[in-house]
Design a protein around this motif. Sequence first.
Motif, PDB file in Angstrom:
ATOM      1  N   THR A 233     -18.718 -43.530  32.740  1.00 22.91           N
ATOM      2  CA  THR A 233     -19.121 -42.397  31.911  1.00 22.91           C
ATOM      3  C   THR A 233     -18.422 -42.509  30.568  1.00 22.91           C
ATOM      4  OG1 THR A 233     -17.331 -41.025  32.795  1.00 22.91           O
ATOM      5  CG2 THR A 233     -19.485 -40.859  33.882  1.00 22.91           C
ATOM      6  N   LEU A 234     -19.038 -41.980  29.538  1.00 20.74           N
ATOM      7  CA  LEU A 234     -18.505 -42.110  28.185  1.00 20.74           C
ATOM      8  C   LEU A 234     -18.117 -40.741  27.641  1.00 20.74           C
ATOM      9  CD1 LEU A 234     -21.146 -44.647  26.814  1.00 20.74           C
ATOM     10  CD2 LEU A 234     -18.860 -45.155  27.650  1.00 20.74           C
ATOM     11  N   ASP A 235     -16.907 -40.656  27.116  1.00 23.30           N
ATOM     12  CA  ASP A 235     -16.389 -39.415  26.535  1.00 23.30           C
ATOM     13  C   ASP A 235     -16.847 -39.323  25.083  1.00 23.30           C
ATOM     14  OD1 ASP A 235     -14.905 -37.385  25.398  1.00 23.30           O
ATOM     15  OD2 ASP A 235     -13.068 -37.874  26.480  1.00 23.30           O
ATOM     16  N   ARG A 236     -17.813 -38.449  24.809  1.00 22.50           N
ATOM     17  CA  ARG A 236     -18.374 -38.338  23.464  1.00 22.50           C
ATOM     18  C   ARG A 236     -17.320 -38.006  22.413  1.00 22.50           C
ATOM     19  NH1 ARG A 236     -21.992 -40.085  27.028  1.00 22.50           N
ATOM     20  NH2 ARG A 236     -24.150 -39.797  26.394  1.00 22.50           N
ATOM     21  N   GLU A 237     -16.330 -37.199  22.773  1.00 24.65           N
ATOM     22  CA  GLU A 237     -15.311 -36.800  21.803  1.00 24.65           C
ATOM     23  C   GLU A 237     -14.547 -38.013  21.273  1.00 24.65           C
ATOM     24  OE1 GLU A 237     -12.639 -34.763  19.361  1.00 24.65           O
ATOM     25  OE2 GLU A 237     -14.626 -34.270  20.112  1.00 24.65           O
ATOM     26  N   LYS A 238     -14.326 -38.980  22.135  1.00 28.82           N
ATOM     27  CA  LYS A 238     -13.615 -40.189  21.692  1.00 28.82           C
ATOM     28  C   LYS A 238     -14.459 -40.986  20.694  1.00 28.82           C
ATOM     29  CE  LYS A 238     -10.633 -40.497  25.722  1.00 28.82           C
ATOM     30  NZ  LYS A 238     -10.297 -41.205  26.974  1.00 28.82           N
ATOM     31  N   TYR A 239     -15.763 -40.901  20.834  1.00 24.05           N
ATOM     32  CA  TYR A 239     -16.644 -41.577  19.866  1.00 24.05           C
ATOM     33  C   TYR A 239     -16.678 -40.833  18.535  1.00 24.05           C
ATOM     34  CZ  TYR A 239     -18.097 -44.933  23.309  1.00 24.05           C
ATOM     35  OH  TYR A 239     -18.081 -45.960  24.218  1.00 24.05           O
ATOM     36  N   ARG A 240     -16.528 -39.509  18.586  1.00 20.42           N
ATOM     37  CA  ARG A 240     -16.416 -38.758  17.330  1.00 20.42           C
ATOM     38  C   ARG A 240     -15.162 -39.193  16.586  1.00 20.42           C
ATOM     39  NH1 ARG A 240     -13.690 -35.164  14.950  1.00 20.42           N
ATOM     40  NH2 ARG A 240     -12.339 -34.824  16.743  1.00 20.42           N
TER      41      ARG A 240
ATOM     42  N   TYR B 277     -23.378 -35.745  15.531  1.00 17.70           N
ATOM     43  CA  TYR B 277     -24.633 -35.570  16.255  1.00 17.70           C
ATOM     44  C   TYR B 277     -24.634 -36.461  17.494  1.00 17.70           C
ATOM     45  CZ  TYR B 277     -25.936 -34.077  11.508  1.00 17.70           C
ATOM     46  OH  TYR B 277     -25.975 -33.478  10.272  1.00 17.70           O
ATOM     47  N   VAL B 278     -25.154 -35.937  18.604  1.00 18.96           N
ATOM     48  CA  VAL B 278     -25.289 -36.723  19.830  1.00 18.96           C
ATOM     49  C   VAL B 278     -26.737 -36.629  20.288  1.00 18.96           C
ATOM     50  CG1 VAL B 278     -24.516 -37.055  22.211  1.00 18.96           C
ATOM     51  CG2 VAL B 278     -22.894 -36.268  20.480  1.00 18.96           C
ATOM     52  N   SER B 279     -27.303 -37.768  20.674  1.00 12.63           N
ATOM     53  CA  SER B 279     -28.707 -37.791  21.091  1.00 12.63           C
ATOM     54  C   SER B 279     -28.863 -37.415  22.558  1.00 12.63           C
ATOM     55  CB  SER B 279     -29.282 -39.197  20.892  1.00 12.63           C
ATOM     56  OG  SER B 279     -28.843 -40.050  21.936  1.00 12.63           O
TER      57      SER B 279
ATOM     58  N   LYS C 123     -30.915 -35.548  10.178  1.00 16.37           N
ATOM     59  CA  LYS C 123     -30.182 -36.634  10.838  1.00 16.37           C
ATOM     60  C   LYS C 123     -30.289 -36.566  12.353  1.00 16.37           C
ATOM     61  CE  LYS C 123     -26.992 -36.999   6.969  1.00 16.37           C
ATOM     62  NZ  LYS C 123     -25.704 -36.535   6.431  1.00 16.37           N
ATOM     63  N   GLN C 124     -30.348 -35.369  12.910  1.00 13.21           N
ATOM     64  CA  GLN C 124     -30.518 -35.254  14.363  1.00 13.21           C
ATOM     65  C   GLN C 124     -31.844 -35.878  14.790  1.00 13.21           C
ATOM     66  OE1 GLN C 124     -28.185 -33.726  16.681  1.00 13.21           O
ATOM     67  NE2 GLN C 124     -29.456 -34.909  18.084  1.00 13.21           N
ATOM     68  N   ALA C 125     -32.901 -35.575  14.039  1.00  9.21           N
ATOM     69  CA  ALA C 125     -34.222 -36.144  14.353  1.00  9.21           C
ATOM     70  C   ALA C 125     -34.210 -37.661  14.197  1.00  9.21           C
ATOM     71  CB  ALA C 125     -35.287 -35.520  13.451  1.00  9.21           C
ATOM     72  N   ALA C 126     -33.521 -38.166  13.162  1.00  8.32           N
ATOM     73  CA  ALA C 126     -33.426 -39.613  12.949  1.00  8.32           C
ATOM     74  C   ALA C 126     -32.715 -40.282  14.116  1.00  8.32           C
ATOM     75  CB  ALA C 126     -32.693 -39.901  11.642  1.00  8.32           C
ATOM     76  N   LEU C 127     -31.632 -39.655  14.577  1.00  3.24           N
ATOM     77  CA  LEU C 127     -30.871 -40.209  15.705  1.00  3.24           C
ATOM     78  C   LEU C 127     -31.716 -40.202  16.972  1.00  3.24           C
ATOM     79  CD1 LEU C 127     -28.081 -41.267  16.686  1.00  3.24           C
ATOM     80  CD2 LEU C 127     -27.523 -38.887  17.260  1.00  3.24           C
TER      81      LEU C 127
END
Length: 341
Positions: free
Chosen positions: A215-222, A264-266, A298-302
Motif C-alpha cells: 500500500t502507498l502512503d499518499r502523504e509521503k508522496y506529497r 491532487y490525487v487521482s 489540474k484534477q481533471a488533467a490528472l
Amino acid sequence: MKYLTFGEIMLRLKAPGTERFFQSPCLEATFGGGEANVAVSLANYGQDVSFLTVLPDNAIAKACKAQLASFGVDTERILWGDGRMGIYYLEAGANQLPSKVIYDRAYSAISLAKCGDIDWEKAFEGIDWFHITGITPAISQSCMELSLQSVKEAKKRGITVSCDLNYRKNLWKYGKKASEVMCELAQYVDIAIANEEDVQKSLGITTDVVVESGTLDREKYRVLGSKVLDTYPNMKMIAITLRESHSADWNDWAACLNDGTDFYVSKKYEIRNIVDRVGGGDSFAGGLIYGLNNLENKQAALEFATAASCLKHSISGDFNRVTAEDVKKLMGGDGTGRVQR
C-alpha cells in the motif's frame, strides 16, 4: 498548441504472449520508445505533434517513420544519420514472473548524434511545448549533451518543457551517474513526471516511501513532490505515478500531482490480467500533457492521464491506441468492458 517530443525510437522484438525468449522460434516486431509513445498518444487525442529523432537511412527506419505518420504524428523533423536502429527485446511477465527488457542500442544513429547535428532553430519552429525523458541523456555522452542543449534552447524560446525522469539503470554506462546529469536538466523543466524511483535515482531526493509494502502512503508522496519543487524553484509542478504491484499482471494504479500550492490525487484503478504494461508511463505523460492544455483544471488533467494509462495496460505494443473519448468514458465510470454496439 504545437508539441515536439525528442528521443530514440527502437525496433521492439517481443516473445509471443507470455512465452520466454525463443520458446517458439519467433519474435513479434513493432516499434516503440518513450518520447515517440507520447507523440502517438497526443496525435490520437487530435493534437498537433512532431517527433524528433535521428534514424539510419534504411528500409526498417523508413517503415518506422511511416508508422508514426500513420497515427498523425508529424515526422518531417526526423533526421537521417550514420549508425543503426536501436532494438529492445521484451519478455512479458505473468503472475510472479516479472517482465524482462534487454537493450541492444549501442551505436544507434541517435546515440552517435552530437551537438551541431540538430538545428534547434528549425526543430523548435512553431513549437509551444517540448517533451523529453531521462532515457535520452542516458543513451550516450553525446545524447546527454544534446539533451541538455535541447532544454536550454527550448527555454531560450519561451517553450514549456515537460520531462519524464524515467530512470533506466541499464543505460547509464558512459561514466556519468543519472543524478549528475538529471539534476542539471531539471533546472530547465516546467512539468516533471516520475515515479518514486525516478525521483530518488535521477534527482537524489528521497523520503521514506516503501513501495514493497503493498500500500502507498499518499502523504509521503506529497512530501516527496514538495521536496522536488523546493529544490527546483523554476519547476511549476510534478506528477508522480503510484503503482502497487501485486504481481506481474495485477497492479493497482493511481497518480498524484503537486503544484506547490495544492496536492491532487487521482482515482485508483485495479488492473488485473495486464496485457502489456510497457509504455504505461508514457501513456500517463501523454494524457497529462493533453489534459493540462485541454481540460478544465489540474484534477481533471490528472484523472485523464491516470485513466489513459489504465487503458494502455490492456493494449499490446508500446503505443496507446485510444482516443480522448475512450479515456473520458473510463473517467466517467464506464469501466465494465461491455461490448459497445
